[in-house]
Design a protein around this motif. Structure first.
Motif, PDB file in Angstrom:
ATOM      1  N   LEU A 155       4.511   5.871  -4.946  1.00  0.00           N
ATOM      2  CA  LEU A 155       4.715   5.972  -6.393  1.00  0.00           C
ATOM      3  C   LEU A 155       3.771   6.997  -7.014  1.00  0.00           C
ATOM      4  O   LEU A 155       4.165   7.752  -7.905  1.00  0.00           O
ATOM      5  CB  LEU A 155       4.515   4.612  -7.059  1.00  0.00           C
ATOM      6  N   ALA A 156       2.542   7.015  -6.548  1.00  0.00           N
ATOM      7  CA  ALA A 156       1.578   7.993  -7.073  1.00  0.00           C
ATOM      8  C   ALA A 156       2.107   9.411  -6.856  1.00  0.00           C
ATOM      9  O   ALA A 156       2.019  10.255  -7.752  1.00  0.00           O
ATOM     10  CB  ALA A 156       0.221   7.814  -6.403  1.00  0.00           C
ATOM     11  N   LEU A 157       2.684   9.664  -5.703  1.00  0.00           N
ATOM     12  CA  LEU A 157       3.214  10.996  -5.413  1.00  0.00           C
ATOM     13  C   LEU A 157       4.485  11.295  -6.215  1.00  0.00           C
ATOM     14  O   LEU A 157       4.683  12.408  -6.689  1.00  0.00           O
ATOM     15  CB  LEU A 157       3.471  11.146  -3.915  1.00  0.00           C
ATOM     16  N   ILE A 158       5.311  10.290  -6.392  1.00  0.00           N
ATOM     17  CA  ILE A 158       6.550  10.472  -7.149  1.00  0.00           C
ATOM     18  C   ILE A 158       6.250  10.811  -8.609  1.00  0.00           C
ATOM     19  O   ILE A 158       6.889  11.670  -9.206  1.00  0.00           O
ATOM     20  CB  ILE A 158       7.434   9.213  -7.043  1.00  0.00           C
ATOM     21  N   TYR A 159       5.262  10.136  -9.175  1.00  0.00           N
ATOM     22  CA  TYR A 159       4.926  10.340 -10.585  1.00  0.00           C
ATOM     23  C   TYR A 159       4.178  11.649 -10.857  1.00  0.00           C
ATOM     24  O   TYR A 159       4.011  12.025 -12.009  1.00  0.00           O
ATOM     25  CB  TYR A 159       4.066   9.184 -11.108  1.00  0.00           C
ATOM     26  N   LEU A 160       3.737  12.332  -9.822  1.00  0.00           N
ATOM     27  CA  LEU A 160       2.926  13.535 -10.022  1.00  0.00           C
ATOM     28  C   LEU A 160       3.540  14.530 -11.007  1.00  0.00           C
ATOM     29  O   LEU A 160       2.859  15.039 -11.880  1.00  0.00           O
ATOM     30  CB  LEU A 160       2.679  14.253  -8.701  1.00  0.00           C
ATOM     31  N   ARG A 161       4.800  14.817 -10.859  1.00  0.00           N
ATOM     32  CA  ARG A 161       5.431  15.851 -11.687  1.00  0.00           C
ATOM     33  C   ARG A 161       5.889  15.325 -13.039  1.00  0.00           C
ATOM     34  O   ARG A 161       5.802  16.017 -14.034  1.00  0.00           O
ATOM     35  CB  ARG A 161       6.607  16.464 -10.940  1.00  0.00           C
ATOM     36  N   SER A 162       6.377  14.101 -13.058  1.00  0.00           N
ATOM     37  CA  SER A 162       6.964  13.602 -14.301  1.00  0.00           C
ATOM     38  C   SER A 162       5.965  12.900 -15.218  1.00  0.00           C
ATOM     39  O   SER A 162       6.021  13.057 -16.433  1.00  0.00           O
ATOM     40  CB  SER A 162       8.133  12.660 -13.990  1.00  0.00           C
ATOM     41  N   GLU A 163       5.080  12.092 -14.625  1.00  0.00           N
ATOM     42  CA  GLU A 163       4.124  11.322 -15.421  1.00  0.00           C
ATOM     43  C   GLU A 163       2.773  11.275 -14.703  1.00  0.00           C
ATOM     44  O   GLU A 163       2.433  10.278 -14.073  1.00  0.00           O
ATOM     45  CB  GLU A 163       4.649   9.901 -15.642  1.00  0.00           C
TER      46      GLU A 163
ATOM     47  N   MET B 282       0.819  -1.194   0.000  1.00  0.00           N
ATOM     48  CA  MET B 282       0.000   0.000   0.000  1.00  0.00           C
ATOM     49  C   MET B 282       0.860   1.254   0.000  1.00  0.00           C
ATOM     50  O   MET B 282       0.629   2.140  -0.804  1.00  0.00           O
ATOM     51  CB  MET B 282      -0.869   0.016   1.257  1.00  0.00           C
ATOM     52  N   LYS B 283       1.785   1.302   0.928  1.00  0.00           N
ATOM     53  CA  LYS B 283       2.625   2.493   1.025  1.00  0.00           C
ATOM     54  C   LYS B 283       3.399   2.698  -0.267  1.00  0.00           C
ATOM     55  O   LYS B 283       3.534   3.823  -0.741  1.00  0.00           O
ATOM     56  CB  LYS B 283       3.570   2.392   2.214  1.00  0.00           C
ATOM     57  N   ALA B 284       3.868   1.616  -0.851  1.00  0.00           N
ATOM     58  CA  ALA B 284       4.634   1.738  -2.092  1.00  0.00           C
ATOM     59  C   ALA B 284       3.779   2.346  -3.208  1.00  0.00           C
ATOM     60  O   ALA B 284       4.253   3.198  -3.966  1.00  0.00           O
ATOM     61  CB  ALA B 284       5.173   0.382  -2.516  1.00  0.00           C
ATOM     62  N   LEU B 285       2.529   1.916  -3.315  1.00  0.00           N
ATOM     63  CA  LEU B 285       1.656   2.458  -4.364  1.00  0.00           C
ATOM     64  C   LEU B 285       1.370   3.941  -4.162  1.00  0.00           C
ATOM     65  O   LEU B 285       1.424   4.728  -5.107  1.00  0.00           O
ATOM     66  CB  LEU B 285       0.343   1.680  -4.422  1.00  0.00           C
ATOM     67  N   THR B 286       1.063   4.318  -2.929  1.00  0.00           N
ATOM     68  CA  THR B 286       0.778   5.734  -2.693  1.00  0.00           C
ATOM     69  C   THR B 286       2.048   6.581  -2.863  1.00  0.00           C
ATOM     70  O   THR B 286       1.980   7.694  -3.379  1.00  0.00           O
ATOM     71  CB  THR B 286       0.141   5.983  -1.306  1.00  0.00           C
TER      72      THR B 286
ATOM     73  N   TRP C 257      -5.292   4.027   5.106  1.00  0.00           N
ATOM     74  CA  TRP C 257      -4.743   3.728   3.784  1.00  0.00           C
ATOM     75  C   TRP C 257      -5.647   4.274   2.693  1.00  0.00           C
ATOM     76  O   TRP C 257      -5.178   4.761   1.659  1.00  0.00           O
ATOM     77  CB  TRP C 257      -4.503   2.232   3.601  1.00  0.00           C
ATOM     78  N   LYS C 258      -6.954   4.201   2.909  1.00  0.00           N
ATOM     79  CA  LYS C 258      -7.877   4.800   1.944  1.00  0.00           C
ATOM     80  C   LYS C 258      -7.655   6.313   1.908  1.00  0.00           C
ATOM     81  O   LYS C 258      -7.678   6.930   0.841  1.00  0.00           O
ATOM     82  CB  LYS C 258      -9.323   4.488   2.302  1.00  0.00           C
ATOM     83  N   GLY C 259      -7.405   6.892   3.065  1.00  0.00           N
ATOM     84  CA  GLY C 259      -7.127   8.321   3.132  1.00  0.00           C
ATOM     85  C   GLY C 259      -5.893   8.704   2.325  1.00  0.00           C
ATOM     86  O   GLY C 259      -5.909   9.684   1.585  1.00  0.00           O
TER      87      GLY C 259
ATOM     88  N   ALA D  36      -2.712   5.652  -7.982  1.00  0.00           N
ATOM     89  CA  ALA D  36      -3.723   6.046  -6.996  1.00  0.00           C
ATOM     90  C   ALA D  36      -4.943   5.135  -7.098  1.00  0.00           C
ATOM     91  O   ALA D  36      -5.509   4.719  -6.073  1.00  0.00           O
ATOM     92  CB  ALA D  36      -4.125   7.505  -7.196  1.00  0.00           C
ATOM     93  N   LYS D  37      -5.353   4.795  -8.317  1.00  0.00           N
ATOM     94  CA  LYS D  37      -6.485   3.890  -8.510  1.00  0.00           C
ATOM     95  C   LYS D  37      -6.193   2.509  -7.942  1.00  0.00           C
ATOM     96  O   LYS D  37      -7.044   1.891  -7.295  1.00  0.00           O
ATOM     97  CB  LYS D  37      -6.834   3.770 -10.000  1.00  0.00           C
ATOM     98  N   GLN D  38      -4.977   2.014  -8.181  1.00  0.00           N
ATOM     99  CA  GLN D  38      -4.587   0.714  -7.643  1.00  0.00           C
ATOM    100  C   GLN D  38      -4.593   0.742  -6.115  1.00  0.00           C
ATOM    101  O   GLN D  38      -5.089  -0.186  -5.465  1.00  0.00           O
ATOM    102  CB  GLN D  38      -3.204   0.315  -8.153  1.00  0.00           C
ATOM    103  N   ALA D  39      -4.049   1.807  -5.557  1.00  0.00           N
ATOM    104  CA  ALA D  39      -3.995   1.929  -4.103  1.00  0.00           C
ATOM    105  C   ALA D  39      -5.402   1.993  -3.508  1.00  0.00           C
ATOM    106  O   ALA D  39      -5.681   1.361  -2.486  1.00  0.00           O
ATOM    107  CB  ALA D  39      -3.196   3.173  -3.715  1.00  0.00           C
ATOM    108  N   LEU D  40      -6.294   2.734  -4.151  1.00  0.00           N
ATOM    109  CA  LEU D  40      -7.661   2.842  -3.638  1.00  0.00           C
ATOM    110  C   LEU D  40      -8.365   1.493  -3.671  1.00  0.00           C
ATOM    111  O   LEU D  40      -9.040   1.119  -2.710  1.00  0.00           O
ATOM    112  CB  LEU D  40      -8.447   3.879  -4.433  1.00  0.00           C
ATOM    113  N   ALA D  41      -8.187   0.738  -4.740  1.00  0.00           N
ATOM    114  CA  ALA D  41      -8.829  -0.577  -4.849  1.00  0.00           C
ATOM    115  C   ALA D  41      -8.371  -1.508  -3.728  1.00  0.00           C
ATOM    116  O   ALA D  41      -9.189  -2.208  -3.119  1.00  0.00           O
ATOM    117  CB  ALA D  41      -8.527  -1.194  -6.213  1.00  0.00           C
ATOM    118  N   ILE D  42      -7.095  -1.476  -3.427  1.00  0.00           N
ATOM    119  CA  ILE D  42      -6.572  -2.324  -2.347  1.00  0.00           C
ATOM    120  C   ILE D  42      -7.032  -1.799  -0.992  1.00  0.00           C
ATOM    121  O   ILE D  42      -7.423  -2.574  -0.117  1.00  0.00           O
ATOM    122  CB  ILE D  42      -5.036  -2.401  -2.417  1.00  0.00           C
ATOM    123  N   SER D  43      -7.000  -0.495  -0.818  1.00  0.00           N
ATOM    124  CA  SER D  43      -7.339   0.094   0.487  1.00  0.00           C
ATOM    125  C   SER D  43      -8.782  -0.201   0.891  1.00  0.00           C
ATOM    126  O   SER D  43      -9.087  -0.259   2.075  1.00  0.00           O
ATOM    127  CB  SER D  43      -7.092   1.600   0.485  1.00  0.00           C
TER     128      SER D  43
END
Length: 72
Positions: free
Chosen positions: A7-15, A1-5, A38-40, A23-30
């Motif tokens: 990654l979502a933050l890391i990719y914000l600027r570049s991709e 979970m932490k890894a997905l969230t 984790w949903k938060g 973020a979608k993957q993290a939400l589905a798991i959360s």
């Protein structure tokens, strides 16, 4: 979970589209986890994405959805 969230933050600027995908993957798991924080974090990642693409109203909606999950 932490890894997905993270990654979502890391990719914000570049991709940003990859950020949204993570973020979608993290939400589905959360949704399946008992700890709602984790949903938060997932919702914060969505908010970050929408903020980065200039959709501030949508970003604020996600941030507001996340807030009560951290107050419990």
């Amino acid at each position: 979970m932490k890894a997905l969230t993270d990654l979502a933050l890391i990719y914000l600027r570049s991709e940003p589209e990859k950020s949204l995908e993570k973020a979608k993957q993290a939400l589905a798991i959360s949704e399946k986890l008992p700890n709602k924080k984790w949903k938060g974090f997932s919702l914060l990642a969505f908010g970050g994405y929408y903020k980065s693409v200039g959709e501030l109203k949508t970003a604020l909606d996600y941030f507001n959805q996340a807030l009560p999950l951290f107050q419990k």
